[in-house]
Scaffold this motif. Sequence first.
Motif, PDB file in Angstrom:
ATOM      1  N   LEU A  13       0.816  -1.211   0.000  1.00 41.11           N
ATOM      2  CA  LEU A  13       0.000   0.000   0.000  1.00 41.11           C
ATOM      3  C   LEU A  13       0.852   1.266   0.000  1.00 41.11           C
ATOM      4  O   LEU A  13       0.417   2.298  -0.483  1.00 41.11           O
ATOM      5  N   LYS A  14       2.068   1.190   0.509  1.00 42.96           N
ATOM      6  CA  LYS A  14       2.948   2.355   0.539  1.00 42.96           C
ATOM      7  C   LYS A  14       3.765   2.492  -0.737  1.00 42.96           C
ATOM      8  O   LYS A  14       4.435   3.476  -0.937  1.00 42.96           O
ATOM      9  N   TRP A  15       3.726   1.497  -1.593  1.00 41.18           N
ATOM     10  CA  TRP A  15       4.513   1.508  -2.818  1.00 41.18           C
ATOM     11  C   TRP A  15       4.058   2.648  -3.701  1.00 41.18           C
ATOM     12  O   TRP A  15       2.883   2.904  -3.880  1.00 41.18           O
ATOM     13  N   GLN A  16       4.995   3.340  -4.273  1.00 43.28           N
ATOM     14  CA  GLN A  16       4.677   4.505  -5.087  1.00 43.28           C
ATOM     15  C   GLN A  16       5.353   4.376  -6.443  1.00 43.28           C
ATOM     16  O   GLN A  16       6.505   3.990  -6.525  1.00 43.28           O
ATOM     17  N   ILE A  17       4.611   4.672  -7.486  1.00 42.88           N
ATOM     18  CA  ILE A  17       5.169   4.632  -8.827  1.00 42.88           C
ATOM     19  C   ILE A  17       5.415   6.068  -9.270  1.00 42.88           C
ATOM     20  O   ILE A  17       4.506   6.889  -9.235  1.00 42.88           O
ATOM     21  N   ASN A  18       6.635   6.360  -9.655  1.00 43.21           N
ATOM     22  CA  ASN A  18       6.962   7.693 -10.150  1.00 43.21           C
ATOM     23  C   ASN A  18       7.047   7.647 -11.667  1.00 43.21           C
ATOM     24  O   ASN A  18       8.009   7.151 -12.221  1.00 43.21           O
ATOM     25  N   ILE A  19       6.016   8.145 -12.303  1.00 37.79           N
ATOM     26  CA  ILE A  19       5.995   8.206 -13.754  1.00 37.79           C
ATOM     27  C   ILE A  19       6.040   9.666 -14.154  1.00 37.79           C
ATOM     28  O   ILE A  19       5.357  10.501 -13.583  1.00 37.79           O
ATOM     29  N   CYS A  20       6.863   9.954 -15.111  1.00 39.11           N
ATOM     30  CA  CYS A  20       6.989  11.314 -15.610  1.00 39.11           C
ATOM     31  C   CYS A  20       6.691  11.302 -17.097  1.00 39.11           C
ATOM     32  O   CYS A  20       6.982  10.334 -17.788  1.00 39.11           O
ATOM     33  N   TYR A  21       6.083  12.365 -17.553  1.00 39.46           N
ATOM     34  CA  TYR A  21       5.798  12.515 -18.974  1.00 39.46           C
ATOM     35  C   TYR A  21       6.579  13.704 -19.505  1.00 39.46           C
ATOM     36  O   TYR A  21       6.788  14.683 -18.805  1.00 39.46           O
ATOM     37  N   ARG A  22       6.990  13.589 -20.743  1.00 35.38           N
ATOM     38  CA  ARG A  22       7.685  14.672 -21.421  1.00 35.38           C
ATOM     39  C   ARG A  22       6.829  15.034 -22.625  1.00 35.38           C
ATOM     40  O   ARG A  22       6.555  14.187 -23.476  1.00 35.38           O
ATOM     41  N   ILE A  23       6.385  16.275 -22.681  1.00 34.54           N
ATOM     42  CA  ILE A  23       5.491  16.720 -23.747  1.00 34.54           C
ATOM     43  C   ILE A  23       6.258  17.644 -24.685  1.00 34.54           C
ATOM     44  O   ILE A  23       6.888  18.600 -24.248  1.00 34.54           O
ATOM     45  N   ILE A  24       6.179  17.338 -25.974  1.00 31.30           N
ATOM     46  CA  ILE A  24       6.833  18.167 -26.992  1.00 31.30           C
ATOM     47  C   ILE A  24       5.752  18.648 -27.949  1.00 31.30           C
ATOM     48  O   ILE A  24       4.973  17.848 -28.474  1.00 31.30           O
ATOM     49  N   LEU A  25       5.690  19.936 -28.153  1.00 31.80           N
ATOM     50  CA  LEU A  25       4.714  20.532 -29.062  1.00 31.80           C
ATOM     51  C   LEU A  25       5.413  20.983 -30.332  1.00 31.80           C
ATOM     52  O   LEU A  25       6.502  21.554 -30.280  1.00 31.80           O
ATOM     53  N   THR A  26       4.770  20.717 -31.455  1.00 32.20           N
ATOM     54  CA  THR A  26       5.280  21.196 -32.737  1.00 32.20           C
ATOM     55  C   THR A  26       4.240  22.144 -33.318  1.00 32.20           C
ATOM     56  O   THR A  26       3.068  21.772 -33.451  1.00 32.20           O
ATOM     57  N   THR A  27       4.671  23.353 -33.635  1.00 38.94           N
ATOM     58  CA  THR A  27       3.765  24.408 -34.103  1.00 38.94           C
ATOM     59  C   THR A  27       3.264  24.110 -35.519  1.00 38.94           C
ATOM     60  O   THR A  27       3.818  23.251 -36.212  1.00 38.94           O
ATOM     61  N   PRO A  28       2.226  24.827 -35.955  1.00 33.63           N
ATOM     62  CA  PRO A  28       1.717  24.625 -37.316  1.00 33.63           C
ATOM     63  C   PRO A  28       2.778  24.820 -38.406  1.00 33.63           C
ATOM     64  O   PRO A  28       2.704  24.202 -39.457  1.00 33.63           O
ATOM     65  N   ASP A  29       3.813  25.627 -38.124  1.00 33.72           N
ATOM     66  CA  ASP A  29       4.859  25.818 -39.133  1.00 33.72           C
ATOM     67  C   ASP A  29       6.063  24.885 -38.928  1.00 33.72           C
ATOM     68  O   ASP A  29       7.126  25.085 -39.513  1.00 33.72           O
TER      69      ASP A  29
END
Length: 184
Positions: A13-29
């Motif tokens: 119950l104390k176990w913790q999952i550390n997940i991280c996300y990396r978001i990259i945006l590419t513009t219309p151009d």
Amino acid sequence: MHSDIQTCLKSILKWQINICYRIILTTPDGKEWGERPTYHSYCSLEDLFPGKWKITVYGMNSTRVDIASGEIEVDLKEGENNAAVEVNKLVGSGALEAKITWDADAVESPTLNLFLAKQGEEELSLETPTLDKVKGEALLTLTNLASGSYTLRGELYSGQTLVGGFAEAIRISNTITTKGTIAI
């Protein structure tokens, strides 16, 4: 409740999952709009202008190694917009080290045939590693395997007679060497 079970449940119950996300945006151009890390499965982005944007998301493990990705194209309009990106494509490559053992006294003139199949793909015959006939073992080392699920299969012969075999499910992850011992 038994105290061992209670202790085990407390640690689960104390176990913790550390997940991280990396978001990259590419513009219309086609220009990258920077990289945004987040520990949440959602985020709010501001100051984006209307047009067709590409959103790429990488899921990382606790040591911040990319393990999966997903992307979507969104046509942003004035006002509030929502998008959901499924992060379900495994990325990168890893390695496999499998020690394969057998009873050296029971197998005369051993030969070992090995096969590997990525999930959903054809099985491939592997080059046989060097056999230590005295110890009854061989070390299979494969590098640069695409991340994913595999089946490793082996056939052990004594002369021309099949005397044993195995089939093992293997998981390969980005930058990780999967290690194990298989006893025939």
